[in-house]
Design a protein around this motif. Structure first.
Motif, PDB file in Angstrom:
ATOM      1  N   GLU A 166       0.823  -1.203   0.000  1.00  0.00           N
ATOM      2  CA  GLU A 166       0.000   0.000   0.000  1.00  0.00           C
ATOM      3  C   GLU A 166       0.863   1.263   0.000  1.00  0.00           C
ATOM      4  O   GLU A 166       2.053   1.211   0.300  1.00  0.00           O
ATOM      5  CB  GLU A 166      -0.915   0.008   1.227  1.00  0.00           C
ATOM      6  CG  GLU A 166      -1.888  -1.158   1.276  1.00  0.00           C
ATOM      7  CD  GLU A 166      -2.859  -1.174   0.112  1.00  0.00           C
ATOM      8  OE1 GLU A 166      -3.299  -0.092  -0.331  1.00  0.00           O
ATOM      9  OE2 GLU A 166      -3.188  -2.272  -0.352  1.00  0.00           O
ATOM     10  N   ILE A 167       0.231   2.365  -0.283  1.00  0.00           N
ATOM     11  CA  ILE A 167       0.901   3.665  -0.262  1.00  0.00           C
ATOM     12  C   ILE A 167       0.765   4.233   1.149  1.00  0.00           C
ATOM     13  O   ILE A 167      -0.341   4.291   1.692  1.00  0.00           O
ATOM     14  CB  ILE A 167       0.252   4.637  -1.274  1.00  0.00           C
ATOM     15  CG1 ILE A 167       0.261   4.019  -2.666  1.00  0.00           C
ATOM     16  CG2 ILE A 167       0.962   5.989  -1.247  1.00  0.00           C
ATOM     17  CD1 ILE A 167      -0.662   4.716  -3.650  1.00  0.00           C
ATOM     18  N   LYS A 168       1.903   4.637   1.724  1.00  0.00           N
ATOM     19  CA  LYS A 168       1.883   5.235   3.067  1.00  0.00           C
ATOM     20  C   LYS A 168       2.719   6.513   3.069  1.00  0.00           C
ATOM     21  O   LYS A 168       3.759   6.590   2.414  1.00  0.00           O
ATOM     22  CB  LYS A 168       2.442   4.267   4.111  1.00  0.00           C
ATOM     23  CG  LYS A 168       1.543   3.080   4.351  1.00  0.00           C
ATOM     24  CD  LYS A 168       2.066   2.208   5.474  1.00  0.00           C
ATOM     25  CE  LYS A 168       1.146   1.019   5.680  1.00  0.00           C
ATOM     26  NZ  LYS A 168       1.637   0.133   6.744  1.00  0.00           N
ATOM     27  N   ILE A 169       2.235   7.493   3.832  1.00  0.00           N
ATOM     28  CA  ILE A 169       2.972   8.742   4.029  1.00  0.00           C
ATOM     29  C   ILE A 169       3.198   8.949   5.521  1.00  0.00           C
ATOM     30  O   ILE A 169       2.482   8.388   6.347  1.00  0.00           O
ATOM     31  CB  ILE A 169       2.205   9.966   3.460  1.00  0.00           C
ATOM     32  CG1 ILE A 169       0.812  10.086   4.103  1.00  0.00           C
ATOM     33  CG2 ILE A 169       2.123   9.913   1.948  1.00  0.00           C
ATOM     34  CD1 ILE A 169       0.090  11.384   3.807  1.00  0.00           C
ATOM     35  N   GLN A 170       4.219   9.757   5.824  1.00  0.00           N
ATOM     36  CA  GLN A 170       4.440  10.171   7.208  1.00  0.00           C
ATOM     37  C   GLN A 170       4.335  11.682   7.234  1.00  0.00           C
ATOM     38  O   GLN A 170       5.051  12.379   6.509  1.00  0.00           O
ATOM     39  CB  GLN A 170       5.798   9.722   7.729  1.00  0.00           C
ATOM     40  CG  GLN A 170       5.981  10.033   9.194  1.00  0.00           C
ATOM     41  CD  GLN A 170       7.174   9.310   9.789  1.00  0.00           C
ATOM     42  OE1 GLN A 170       8.009   8.766   9.077  1.00  0.00           O
ATOM     43  NE2 GLN A 170       7.255   9.296  11.101  1.00  0.00           N
TER      44      GLN A 170
ATOM     45  N   GLN B 227      -2.084   5.417   5.800  1.00  0.00           N
ATOM     46  CA  GLN B 227      -2.219   4.620   4.581  1.00  0.00           C
ATOM     47  C   GLN B 227      -3.131   5.391   3.637  1.00  0.00           C
ATOM     48  O   GLN B 227      -4.245   5.767   3.999  1.00  0.00           O
ATOM     49  CB  GLN B 227      -2.806   3.247   4.887  1.00  0.00           C
ATOM     50  CG  GLN B 227      -2.898   2.383   3.647  1.00  0.00           C
ATOM     51  CD  GLN B 227      -3.267   0.959   3.972  1.00  0.00           C
ATOM     52  OE1 GLN B 227      -2.695   0.359   4.869  1.00  0.00           O
ATOM     53  NE2 GLN B 227      -4.236   0.426   3.249  1.00  0.00           N
ATOM     54  N   ILE B 228      -2.664   5.617   2.431  1.00  0.00           N
ATOM     55  CA  ILE B 228      -3.365   6.460   1.469  1.00  0.00           C
ATOM     56  C   ILE B 228      -4.481   5.687   0.774  1.00  0.00           C
ATOM     57  O   ILE B 228      -4.285   4.577   0.301  1.00  0.00           O
ATOM     58  CB  ILE B 228      -2.374   7.021   0.420  1.00  0.00           C
ATOM     59  CG1 ILE B 228      -1.299   7.857   1.096  1.00  0.00           C
ATOM     60  CG2 ILE B 228      -3.094   7.808  -0.655  1.00  0.00           C
ATOM     61  CD1 ILE B 228      -1.814   8.998   1.926  1.00  0.00           C
TER      62      ILE B 228
ATOM     63  N   CYS C 235      -2.831  13.676   5.707  1.00  0.00           N
ATOM     64  CA  CYS C 235      -2.697  13.004   6.999  1.00  0.00           C
ATOM     65  C   CYS C 235      -4.079  12.760   7.604  1.00  0.00           C
ATOM     66  O   CYS C 235      -4.892  13.681   7.699  1.00  0.00           O
ATOM     67  CB  CYS C 235      -1.850  13.863   7.942  1.00  0.00           C
ATOM     68  SG  CYS C 235      -1.701  13.177   9.609  1.00  0.00           S
ATOM     69  N   GLU C 236      -4.335  11.516   8.035  1.00  0.00           N
ATOM     70  CA  GLU C 236      -5.631  11.204   8.641  1.00  0.00           C
ATOM     71  C   GLU C 236      -5.747  11.756  10.062  1.00  0.00           C
ATOM     72  O   GLU C 236      -6.843  11.845  10.600  1.00  0.00           O
ATOM     73  CB  GLU C 236      -5.882   9.694   8.637  1.00  0.00           C
ATOM     74  CG  GLU C 236      -4.941   8.910   9.527  1.00  0.00           C
ATOM     75  CD  GLU C 236      -5.136   7.404   9.414  1.00  0.00           C
ATOM     76  OE1 GLU C 236      -6.031   6.958   8.676  1.00  0.00           O
ATOM     77  OE2 GLU C 236      -4.368   6.687  10.072  1.00  0.00           O
ATOM     78  N   ASN C 237      -4.636  12.155  10.652  1.00  0.00           N
ATOM     79  CA  ASN C 237      -4.628  12.674  12.010  1.00  0.00           C
ATOM     80  C   ASN C 237      -4.871  14.188  12.053  1.00  0.00           C
ATOM     81  O   ASN C 237      -5.781  14.656  12.712  1.00  0.00           O
ATOM     82  CB  ASN C 237      -3.301  12.323  12.684  1.00  0.00           C
ATOM     83  CG  ASN C 237      -3.262  12.685  14.151  1.00  0.00           C
ATOM     84  OD1 ASN C 237      -4.182  12.358  14.883  1.00  0.00           O
ATOM     85  ND2 ASN C 237      -2.209  13.356  14.558  1.00  0.00           N
ATOM     86  N   CYS C 238      -4.052  14.953  11.318  1.00  0.00           N
ATOM     87  CA  CYS C 238      -4.163  16.421  11.370  1.00  0.00           C
ATOM     88  C   CYS C 238      -4.750  17.019  10.087  1.00  0.00           C
ATOM     89  O   CYS C 238      -4.942  18.214   9.995  1.00  0.00           O
ATOM     90  CB  CYS C 238      -2.811  17.060  11.675  1.00  0.00           C
ATOM     91  SG  CYS C 238      -1.599  16.920  10.336  1.00  0.00           S
TER      92      CYS C 238
END
Length: 105
Positions: free
Chosen positions: A59-63, A72-73, A80-83
């Protein structure tokens, strides 16, 4: 195969029975086509005709640069799913890695 031929001695390569790859969704590699090409290249009669190829799509992931959260995109939305800030800090998804080699010892 050239990478494996550099890493392993001929005797070890002759005992190889499976190759496990990890291929990222952004790698521009179509797993089905790669598998077909491998099968065509190593058809009966060649040195590696008995070797099985296993391909896992990653999968595609960003930090996130702001909050350090790993996301996970989905649907190619690099946020960002958090901010909820956009991020281009890709940490997974472009790779093509030899993950594991199996030998018949």
């Amino acid at each position: 195969m050239k990478t494996l031929e550099v890493e392993f001695e001929e005797e070890k390569l002759n005992k190889m029975i499976a190759i496990y790859l990890k291929v990222g969704k952004l790698s521009n590699i179509e797993p089905r086509l790669l598998h077909n090409a491998f099968t065509a290249k190593h058809y009966c009669g060649t040195k590696f005709h008995h070797v099985k190829l296993h391909i896992e799509s990653t999968e595609i992931k960003i930090q996130c640069e702001s909050c350090n959260h790993i996301t996970q995109i989905e649907n190619y939305k690099f946020t960002c799913e958090n901010c909820h800030k956009p991020s281009k800090n890709l940490i997974q998804g472009e790779e093509m890695l030899i993950h594991k080699i199996e030998f018949n010892d």
